[in-house]
Scaffold this motif. Sequence first.
Motif, PDB file in Angstrom:
ATOM      1  N   SER A 152       3.251   5.101  -0.836  1.00  0.00           N
ATOM      2  CA  SER A 152       4.119   4.255  -0.007  1.00  0.00           C
ATOM      3  C   SER A 152       4.874   3.216  -0.826  1.00  0.00           C
ATOM      4  O   SER A 152       5.874   2.658  -0.355  1.00  0.00           O
ATOM      5  N   MET A 153       4.393   2.940  -2.057  1.00  0.00           N
ATOM      6  CA  MET A 153       5.013   1.906  -2.892  1.00  0.00           C
ATOM      7  C   MET A 153       5.907   2.477  -3.982  1.00  0.00           C
ATOM      8  O   MET A 153       6.346   1.750  -4.868  1.00  0.00           O
ATOM      9  N   GLU A 154       6.171   3.786  -3.945  1.00  0.00           N
ATOM     10  CA  GLU A 154       7.019   4.413  -4.956  1.00  0.00           C
ATOM     11  C   GLU A 154       8.410   3.784  -4.954  1.00  0.00           C
ATOM     12  O   GLU A 154       8.996   3.538  -3.911  1.00  0.00           O
ATOM     13  N   GLY A 155       8.912   3.516  -6.153  1.00  0.00           N
ATOM     14  CA  GLY A 155      10.264   2.983  -6.272  1.00  0.00           C
ATOM     15  C   GLY A 155      10.359   1.481  -6.172  1.00  0.00           C
ATOM     16  O   GLY A 155      11.464   0.932  -6.155  1.00  0.00           O
ATOM     17  N   LYS A 156       9.237   0.785  -6.089  1.00  0.00           N
ATOM     18  CA  LYS A 156       9.287  -0.680  -6.045  1.00  0.00           C
ATOM     19  C   LYS A 156       8.105  -1.238  -6.824  1.00  0.00           C
ATOM     20  O   LYS A 156       7.183  -0.511  -7.187  1.00  0.00           O
ATOM     21  N   THR A 157       8.148  -2.526  -7.110  1.00  0.00           N
ATOM     22  CA  THR A 157       7.031  -3.177  -7.782  1.00  0.00           C
ATOM     23  C   THR A 157       5.900  -3.309  -6.776  1.00  0.00           C
ATOM     24  O   THR A 157       5.966  -4.123  -5.854  1.00  0.00           O
ATOM     25  N   GLY A 158       4.874  -2.495  -6.955  1.00  0.00           N
ATOM     26  CA  GLY A 158       3.823  -2.413  -5.957  1.00  0.00           C
ATOM     27  C   GLY A 158       2.697  -3.397  -6.177  1.00  0.00           C
ATOM     28  O   GLY A 158       2.363  -3.764  -7.308  1.00  0.00           O
ATOM     29  N   LEU A 159       2.091  -3.806  -5.075  1.00  0.00           N
ATOM     30  CA  LEU A 159       0.914  -4.666  -5.098  1.00  0.00           C
ATOM     31  C   LEU A 159      -0.092  -4.113  -4.099  1.00  0.00           C
ATOM     32  O   LEU A 159       0.210  -3.987  -2.910  1.00  0.00           O
ATOM     33  N   LEU A 160      -1.265  -3.749  -4.590  1.00  0.00           N
ATOM     34  CA  LEU A 160      -2.331  -3.261  -3.726  1.00  0.00           C
ATOM     35  C   LEU A 160      -3.507  -4.228  -3.810  1.00  0.00           C
ATOM     36  O   LEU A 160      -4.112  -4.397  -4.864  1.00  0.00           O
ATOM     37  N   ASP A 168     -22.407  -9.969   9.284  1.00  0.00           N
ATOM     38  CA  ASP A 168     -23.004  -9.456  10.531  1.00  0.00           C
ATOM     39  C   ASP A 168     -23.413  -7.989  10.412  1.00  0.00           C
ATOM     40  O   ASP A 168     -23.097  -7.147  11.256  1.00  0.00           O
ATOM     41  N   LYS A 169     -24.118  -7.668   9.328  1.00  0.00           N
ATOM     42  CA  LYS A 169     -24.611  -6.306   9.083  1.00  0.00           C
ATOM     43  C   LYS A 169     -23.480  -5.273   9.038  1.00  0.00           C
ATOM     44  O   LYS A 169     -23.660  -4.128   9.423  1.00  0.00           O
ATOM     45  N   LYS A 170     -22.334  -5.719   8.568  1.00  0.00           N
ATOM     46  CA  LYS A 170     -21.185  -4.832   8.465  1.00  0.00           C
ATOM     47  C   LYS A 170     -20.477  -5.073   7.141  1.00  0.00           C
ATOM     48  O   LYS A 170     -20.316  -6.215   6.702  1.00  0.00           O
ATOM     49  N   CYS A 171     -20.070  -3.976   6.497  1.00  0.00           N
ATOM     50  CA  CYS A 171     -19.252  -4.067   5.293  1.00  0.00           C
ATOM     51  C   CYS A 171     -17.828  -3.696   5.664  1.00  0.00           C
ATOM     52  O   CYS A 171     -17.583  -2.626   6.237  1.00  0.00           O
ATOM     53  N   THR A 172     -16.891  -4.573   5.358  1.00  0.00           N
ATOM     54  CA  THR A 172     -15.479  -4.341   5.655  1.00  0.00           C
ATOM     55  C   THR A 172     -14.705  -4.207   4.355  1.00  0.00           C
ATOM     56  O   THR A 172     -14.828  -5.042   3.465  1.00  0.00           O
ATOM     57  N   ILE A 173     -13.928  -3.137   4.257  1.00  0.00           N
ATOM     58  CA  ILE A 173     -13.080  -2.902   3.083  1.00  0.00           C
ATOM     59  C   ILE A 173     -11.640  -2.840   3.556  1.00  0.00           C
ATOM     60  O   ILE A 173     -11.314  -2.041   4.441  1.00  0.00           O
ATOM     61  N   LYS A 174     -10.781  -3.684   2.994  1.00  0.00           N
ATOM     62  CA  LYS A 174      -9.373  -3.714   3.382  1.00  0.00           C
ATOM     63  C   LYS A 174      -8.479  -3.340   2.209  1.00  0.00           C
ATOM     64  O   LYS A 174      -8.653  -3.853   1.098  1.00  0.00           O
ATOM     65  N   PHE A 175      -7.536  -2.451   2.477  1.00  0.00           N
ATOM     66  CA  PHE A 175      -6.543  -2.041   1.487  1.00  0.00           C
ATOM     67  C   PHE A 175      -5.177  -2.474   2.004  1.00  0.00           C
ATOM     68  O   PHE A 175      -4.705  -1.955   3.020  1.00  0.00           O
ATOM     69  N   THR A 176      -4.543  -3.430   1.332  1.00  0.00           N
ATOM     70  CA  THR A 176      -3.256  -3.945   1.785  1.00  0.00           C
ATOM     71  C   THR A 176      -2.189  -3.681   0.724  1.00  0.00           C
ATOM     72  O   THR A 176      -2.334  -4.106  -0.426  1.00  0.00           O
ATOM     73  N   ASP A 177      -1.132  -2.960   1.107  1.00  0.00           N
ATOM     74  CA  ASP A 177      -0.055  -2.652   0.164  1.00  0.00           C
ATOM     75  C   ASP A 177       1.253  -3.280   0.632  1.00  0.00           C
ATOM     76  O   ASP A 177       1.373  -3.720   1.777  1.00  0.00           O
ATOM     77  N   ASN A 178       2.227  -3.334  -0.267  1.00  0.00           N
ATOM     78  CA  ASN A 178       3.553  -3.849   0.082  1.00  0.00           C
ATOM     79  C   ASN A 178       4.573  -2.711   0.086  1.00  0.00           C
ATOM     80  O   ASN A 178       5.701  -2.855  -0.363  1.00  0.00           O
ATOM     81  N   GLY A 179       4.127  -1.553   0.601  1.00  0.00           N
ATOM     82  CA  GLY A 179       4.966  -0.364   0.608  1.00  0.00           C
ATOM     83  C   GLY A 179       5.978  -0.334   1.735  1.00  0.00           C
ATOM     84  O   GLY A 179       6.314  -1.365   2.330  1.00  0.00           O
ATOM     85  N   PRO A 226       7.087  -2.042   9.156  1.00  0.00           N
ATOM     86  CA  PRO A 226       8.085  -1.349   8.331  1.00  0.00           C
ATOM     87  C   PRO A 226       8.796  -2.303   7.380  1.00  0.00           C
ATOM     88  O   PRO A 226       9.210  -3.398   7.769  1.00  0.00           O
ATOM     89  N   GLY A 227       8.883  -1.892   6.113  1.00  0.00           N
ATOM     90  CA  GLY A 227       9.565  -2.702   5.110  1.00  0.00           C
ATOM     91  C   GLY A 227       8.707  -3.786   4.502  1.00  0.00           C
ATOM     92  O   GLY A 227       9.113  -4.422   3.521  1.00  0.00           O
ATOM     93  N   ILE A 228       7.521  -4.009   5.050  1.00  0.00           N
ATOM     94  CA  ILE A 228       6.651  -5.083   4.556  1.00  0.00           C
ATOM     95  C   ILE A 228       5.366  -4.516   3.950  1.00  0.00           C
ATOM     96  O   ILE A 228       4.938  -4.929   2.876  1.00  0.00           O
ATOM     97  N   GLY A 229       4.762  -3.551   4.610  1.00  0.00           N
ATOM     98  CA  GLY A 229       3.546  -2.945   4.069  1.00  0.00           C
ATOM     99  C   GLY A 229       2.534  -2.601   5.137  1.00  0.00           C
ATOM    100  O   GLY A 229       2.787  -2.752   6.339  1.00  0.00           O
ATOM    101  N   SER A 230       1.386  -2.138   4.672  1.00  0.00           N
ATOM    102  CA  SER A 230       0.332  -1.670   5.582  1.00  0.00           C
ATOM    103  C   SER A 230      -1.022  -2.172   5.137  1.00  0.00           C
ATOM    104  O   SER A 230      -1.254  -2.440   3.953  1.00  0.00           O
ATOM    105  N   THR A 231      -1.948  -2.293   6.087  1.00  0.00           N
ATOM    106  CA  THR A 231      -3.331  -2.634   5.810  1.00  0.00           C
ATOM    107  C   THR A 231      -4.226  -1.603   6.494  1.00  0.00           C
ATOM    108  O   THR A 231      -4.124  -1.388   7.697  1.00  0.00           O
TER     109      THR A 231
END
Length: 238
Positions: A152-160, A168-179, A226-231
């Motif tokens: 999703s970040m092809e062609g731009k300076t990407g940040l992941l 609370d007995k839960k593990c949360t993993i978040k992946f946030t890109d600027n694609g 759109p245009g900002i990124g996804s998490t």
Amino acid sequence: MSDILKKNDLSEAELINSYRILLTEKIARNIAHEIRNPLTNVMLGLDQLKNEFTSEKNEPFALYFNIIKRNCDRINELISSLVDAAKPLSLTISDHSVNKLLDEVLAGVDEKIKSGKIKIQKKYTLKTSPIALDGEKIKSAFLNVILNAIQSMEGKTGLLEIQTEFKDKKCTIKFTDNGIGISKENLPLIFDPFFRIRSSGKGLGLTTAQNIIHNHKGNIRAESQPGIGSTFTINLSV
């Protein structure tokens, strides 16, 4: 209707997601059965036809035989990938550090990260504990989410940005890109088999990731502009 829809400890969104996964699995099995039978007959007929066109005079037909064979193999491969992406998994459970698994996945795609000029920002929690899961399969889920972000970040300076949290007995993993982000119309479809925003790939990566997380009794969801990124957010029980 499936018993999974009777669980009152799940949110409405999780119930719908669980039902969609079960439906995808059922459709995948039916497609495999309905397509593989005639496909097998086509390939058997092709082999017989090739045996009857062996003279030099008929050599130009070899081109067409190869085209048919190549596309039959491609269909068979897609069917296998679809079934594998949706079927219930046999898990080999042991204790793992989520932070360590993430680092192992990132090391495996280091060349893609460097060639794409993508910066990785780790926000790992220091408060961590081993989680009982199938390490290789969870790494596969992480890999598919990360590859989706890279694409999703092809062609731009990407940040992941990758963030882990234990609470609370839960593990949360978040992946946030600027694609490029995902439109509101497409967001509900991204875990569907063969759905692709770009032309490359099979469109099964996120389907596979969702199936792996679901088999671990966890969940995965996406938010995007759109245009900002996804998490992408993955929740696993500790």
